[in-house]
Design an enzyme around this catalytic site. Sequence first.
Site, PDB file in Angstrom:
ATOM      1  N   GLY A 202       0.710  -1.223   0.202  1.00 28.10           N
ATOM      2  CA  GLY A 202      -0.147   0.049  -0.061  1.00 28.10           C
ATOM      3  C   GLY A 202       0.798   1.285  -0.032  1.00 28.10           C
ATOM      4  N   SER A 203       0.317   2.312   0.768  1.00 26.01           N
ATOM      5  CA  SER A 203       1.104   3.541   0.793  1.00 26.01           C
ATOM      6  C   SER A 203       2.384   3.466   1.515  1.00 26.01           C
ATOM      7  CB  SER A 203       0.139   4.697   1.320  1.00 26.01           C
ATOM      8  OG  SER A 203      -1.063   4.604   0.875  1.00 26.01           O
ATOM      9  N   THR A 204       2.730   2.559   1.925  1.00 27.66           N
ATOM     10  CA  THR A 204       4.188   2.486   2.453  1.00 27.66           C
ATOM     11  C   THR A 204       5.235   2.334   1.411  1.00 27.66           C
ATOM     12  OG1 THR A 204       3.860  -0.013   2.792  1.00 27.66           O
ATOM     13  CG2 THR A 204       3.300   1.464   4.886  1.00 27.66           C
ATOM     14  N   PHE A 205       4.806   2.014   0.305  1.00 20.69           N
ATOM     15  CA  PHE A 205       5.640   1.687  -0.954  1.00 20.69           C
ATOM     16  C   PHE A 205       6.090   3.161  -1.644  1.00 20.69           C
ATOM     17  CE2 PHE A 205       6.632   0.508  -5.291  1.00 20.69           C
ATOM     18  CZ  PHE A 205       7.618  -0.514  -5.070  1.00 20.69           C
TER      19      PHE A 205
END
Lengths: 379, 647
Positions: free
Chosen positions: B326-329
């Site tokens: 998700g957004s941690t990427f």
Amino acid sequence: MSYLEYSVNSVPSGFRKILFLNWPLILLLFSVAGVGFLMLYSVAGGSFSVWAEPQAKRFAMGLMIMLLAAMIPIWFWRNISFVAYGLSLTLLLGVEFFGTVGMGAQRWIDLGFMRLQPSELTKITSVMLLAAYYDWLPAKRVSNPIWILFPLLIILIPTFLVLRQPDLGTALLLMVGGGGMLFLAGVHWAYFAGVTAIGASTIFTVFKSRGTEWQLLADYQYRRIDTFLDPSSDPLGAGYHITQSKIALGSGGWTGRGFMQGTQSRLNFLPEKHTDFIFTTLAEEFGFVGAFSLLSLYVLIIVFCVASAIATRDRFSSLVTLGIALTFFLYFAVNMSMVMGLAPVVGVPLPMVSYGGSAMLVLMAAFGIVQSAHVHRPR
Amino acid sequence: MRRNPRELSGLWRKTSRRALLLGGAQVAFAGVLGWRMVNLQVEQADQFRLLAEENRINIRLIPPARGELYDRNGKVIAQNVPSYRIVMVPEDVGDVDAVIQRLQLLVRIDPEDLERGLEEMRRSPPFLPITLAEQVSWEAVSRVSVNAPALPGVTAEVGLTRVYPRGPDFAHVAGYVGPVSDYDLNQLQDPDPLLRIPRFQIGKVGLEAKREDLLRGKAGAKRVEVNATGRVMRELDRTEGRPGADVQLTVDADLQSYVQARLGSESASAIVMDCETGDLLAIASSPIFDPNTFVRGISVADYRALTEDPYRPLASKSVQGIYPPGSTFKMITAMAALENGLITADETVYCPGHMDLSGRRFHCWRRGGHGNVDLQNALKQSCDVYFYDIAQRVGMDKISVMAKKFGLGVKHDVPMSAVAKGLAPDRAWKQRVRGEDWLVGDTANAAIGQGFVLASPLQLSVMTARLATGRSVSPRLIKSIDGIEEPRQNGEPLDVDENHLRMVRRGMYAVSNDRRGTAYGSRVIADEYRLAGKTGTSQVRNITETERRSGVVRNEDLPWERRDHALFVNYAPADAPKIAVSVVVEHGGGGSTAAAPIARDITLQALFGDTPPLSAYPAKDRSRIEAQQDRLRREQEDRDRQERDRA
């Protein structure tokens, strides 16, 4: 009536007979029995009372029987040989009906103080009867087919009874011993050639018949032969005894592993180590030196018997001595061949060494007759 | 009848001749016997001596003590404790039934064990001991000893059992041991004779299995003399073996216990890693199970309960679970764009709430859009459109290279079971594996950590540590072996511009500390413990156009297995990074609501080294946090008490 009874005057009498005993033979018997006590002491794990002591007592008893038999004139033994043979046949029949089953075969009669194996007795009484028969039979009839029928019956009747027990080993010994008597008595060569030929073809047929409808031997007998021919084929099953026995013998080496140091016997890898396989313990603990010494003692016994037989002019004495020597020879030859992997496993004890009453007493009595023949020989 | 002397002497000569002949034959046969003796006893003596020795001598193995496991402070994780078993030597017992009946009054004997023991007794020689009961308490052993006269042939034997004193906390890290099975033998192809010992204990999963080579040790042996039936007569000599190596882990056992407790019964996982050294301080996965039940032999019902639990307690989610990050990427996408000179920190992208790419509409999580956003704002508010846009400019292959540089899509060498490789896809990968062309939409999905991208919590913590330090830190689980320190994994400097890293870190700081950051609700107000993090919410389903039109269904209204995964990664303290943390709550909903609070508590606990002061938390959270701390403390006390009671 033989030549002998006319020379009675030359025969020693009373206690003077003791001087005329075959002393070297007695010494040899003592030595062999001594080896037996030593080995029985060893296989019992250093205990005298388990096997060695009863064996020594039997030897002492056998010694007395031998001396008693030696004092009695040889013609007495000749005269009662028919009765003795009849008695042993009766006992053999008794085994058939009242015998104790042991090791899968009926062999013993319990007499209370000892267990008698009539088959052992029969080996000697049939030799005696055959000797007496040929003593009586005129020389020109010896090879006459009709006069050969009687000795054949003398041999085959007990053989048949022993086979029914079933005890193939003793049966073979009886036949070979009896055949030897016929040979010694002077039966013509051709008969033996013929029997050998028939025997060879029989063996061939027996093997050919295997697996067919008319199979001649029982399966277990075939398996025993297989095991004998190739013990390694079944090292943990039927071949186990032969393999372990050979290992024990071989590991002895030249001088052995030392008295009471034989691992094969001490750790129970050997079967029947106090009876039929006692030779392996001797060979393991005393090596080639020990084993060959015992063999030499046995050979000397044979040599002394043959010498004694040739020295006497009496036909019965000579034949009975040779017959007893032959029987004795067959005992140790078959036993040693068996434990060394040269013959199949058959229940034959090592004479004078294996633990056991019947064979010891019967053999000592037989040597009593040999002594009697020696003492009472015409001079 | 008087015989003719001539006839008689003729017979005598014949008999004598034949006697000599037969005697000669007998002597000759004796010669054959003598020859055979020479053959056996002289020529083949050596060979037969060897066979006799083989007959007589048996080699018995002495199993070595298995190496023990400790945490970084020397607290015991796995140890060997003496255990007692009741054995019976049938030949000494006499009346077996009566003795067993008496024994059953003193010791509880499992009917199954008893049946197996009796079966064994029928098959084996009577001098071999039969095991009737294993893992017997000391009291039971005492009862048996006191009653020894009534129990002939029954004795207690002492052995070693593996015990994990911290119960479930290290179930996945340490794993557990169990008796070697036929399957293991085929699998291992290990010639070690120890494996032939029935019921020998080997590592089954986790570190116990992965470093079996270190832990098992080397067997000693004793040579014993046996008789034909296999009874031992005496011991001849013995060679000592080597015990297994003691292994010290980088894990802090107390922190590990805390993290496990904090995750509670959620289907979640968390990693705490030392940014500098790569030391894994906590590797948690929940729900969990007690490895001791496996050592003792787990019942079929219990095992089925574990395998059928939808929360998969047997899976070590922190290393083997892979999720769309998700957004941690997004930090990876940003770094790829920065490193390739395609964006600057000030450059803005307009977010209307969606972006159309090759005929498909890609939505931002915020329907109304974020307006003009620069890099820091895009990270802070997790604007999807910004990353769709820059990813189009960079292209997937460069993003994939950057992801691998930061430890995603790479298998890390951690001695635990089934460590996942994850996936940092590129064009060639899709062509190779799926036989399809990479599409523009695939890049857009990957830019926000959806689609084909997959990462494990371990990989996310490595990524975070590398962002925080700019070095290629690698995870390390084993601190020392038998007291000899293992090399640290602080790694080479990453070949990236420090300024670019600083820009991304500023964005991450804003996530946790700016009023409009997605994790502002889970901030820390103590300056020395401030976090820099990133939330992530990864979809496990496609949202259809009709659903979008009628309003996206809220996570709480979905069945559990269709809810979004909640993720949070952070390092702390923000100004001087010491630890990197990643938290994944499976189907937990939003990263900011489900994962970030957990990550904050774990971070504070790790940095403070104990329960952190309430002053570190924002004032309005304090009463809730205090209640939570009290609850966890009580739970810990309960566990400690149970542990003491068991010991």
